[in-house]
Enzyme design. Structure first.
Site, short mmCIF file in Angstrom:
data_model
loop_
_atom_site.label_atom_id
_atom_site.label_comp_id
_atom_site.label_asym_id
_atom_site.label_seq_id
_atom_site.Cartn_x
_atom_site.Cartn_y
_atom_site.Cartn_z
N ASP A 1 26.55 -39.35 -70.99
CA ASP A 1 26.27 -37.93 -71.21
C ASP A 1 26.54 -37.15 -69.93
O ASP A 1 26.02 -37.49 -68.86
CB ASP A 1 24.81 -37.74 -71.62
CG ASP A 1 24.42 -36.26 -71.64
OD1 ASP A 1 24.74 -35.59 -72.62
OD2 ASP A 1 23.81 -35.80 -70.65
N LYS B 1 28.85 -30.97 -72.64
CA LYS B 1 28.26 -29.71 -73.09
C LYS B 1 29.04 -28.53 -72.54
O LYS B 1 29.50 -28.56 -71.39
CB LYS B 1 26.80 -29.61 -72.62
CG LYS B 1 25.96 -30.83 -72.93
CD LYS B 1 24.57 -30.73 -72.32
CE LYS B 1 23.92 -32.09 -72.23
NZ LYS B 1 24.49 -32.93 -71.14
#
Length: 292
Positions: free
Chosen positions: A44, A74
């Protein structure tokens, strides 16, 4: 228990991932390579961490096939808007060195400009339809954000990544997500943020956590990660220490009892350590995200 969870669109995602928030770029390559060597298969990152390029390099150095690694990143709020978010995907994919991203999230809701947030999410939907991403989701969205997004878009987010640890469980946000079929993913899953932000006891030193650790023969960190997994959450611990990286992955060989899970749930203080979602504005949190 399974090493994977199934997202609401049928995509399989590793339940336990490896995070690189605040990991300096010069340490990220080795940390990611070590995590993958240990057994992690979910990495991530985020555009605003400024280490996507190094995450990509760490994955390549691992020698693993691209298909073996689940990559999550993101879009930062500076790049919200339909066309801007499509471009943000290109920036992230270019830095990561991949054609497809497994899970792409909006990093924050922007309550003062939710129209732009919706436009950004519609761009994620387009990327999903085009096969450029395998799943889409959000991060730090509160129940009202989720409800409004659901009314104005077509695809239910697969994931909502939020602050969750024994001292801050956000049960209302988790439930709002569960009601829509959204998987909760915990950032600061062991409450590391309680160690460096705020006063009082850290989760690592909490008497309930340490007692359960003693009873199970595991560390406080392992107990907290196991708590997430048994309650159905994904979790993304972070470290640059090889011993801790390995220890955080060693959580699949024991079970917490229902009483132990309930005791950990009962530690919730309701105190948020991360940014207050309602205060996030483009002006206050603007960051220039470089081109690939």
């Amino acid at each position: 228990m399974s090493l994977n969870v199934t997202l609401n669109n049928g995509v399989e995602m590793p339940a336990l991932g490896f995070g690189v928030f605040q990991t300096p770029p010069e340490q990220t390559v080795n940390a990611v390579t070590e995590a993958l060597r240990t057994g992690y298969r979910l990495i991530d990152t985020a555009a605003s961490y400024f280490n996507e390029r190094e995450v990509g390099e760490g994955i390549r150095r691992s020698g693993l096939d691209r298909a073996e690694v689940f990559i999550e990143t993101k879009v930062w709020i500076s790049d919200y808007g339909y066309d801007e978010t499509l471009h943000a995907f290109g920036k992230s994919a270019g830095k990561l060195g991949v054609d497809q991203i497994d899970l792409l999230l909006l990093h924050q809701a922007v309550p003062t400009d939710f129209d732009r947030t919706v436009d950004a999410y519609r761009a994620l939907e387009s990327l999903l339809a085009a096969g450029r991403v395998r799943a889409v989701g959000v991060s730090n969205f509160m129940p009202d954000h989720l409800a409004t997004l659901r009314k104005r878009t077509s695809i239910v987010p697969a994931v909502n990544q939020i602050e969750v640890h024994p001292y801050f469980t956000q049960s209302d946000v988790q439930q709002a997500g569960a009601d829509l079929g959204i998987r909760t993913q915990a950032w600061s899953p062991m409450g590391g943020i309680t160690s460096y932000r705020g006063t009082g006891t850290s989760t690592f030193d909490d008497p309930t956590v340490t007692a359960i650790a003693a009873d199970t023969g595991k560390s406080p960190a392992q107990v907290m990660l196991r708590w997430h997994l048994q309650e159905g959450r994904s979790a993304i611990p972070k470290s640059v220490n090889p011993q801790r990286i390995a220890a955080n992955f060693d959580v699949f060989d024991f079970e917490l009892t229902p009483d132990q899970l309930a005791a950990l749930d009962a530690l919730d203080t309701g105190v948020r350590r991360g940014p207050e979602p309602e205060t996030v504005t483009r002006e206050a949190f603007w960051r220039d995200i470089p081109e690939a």
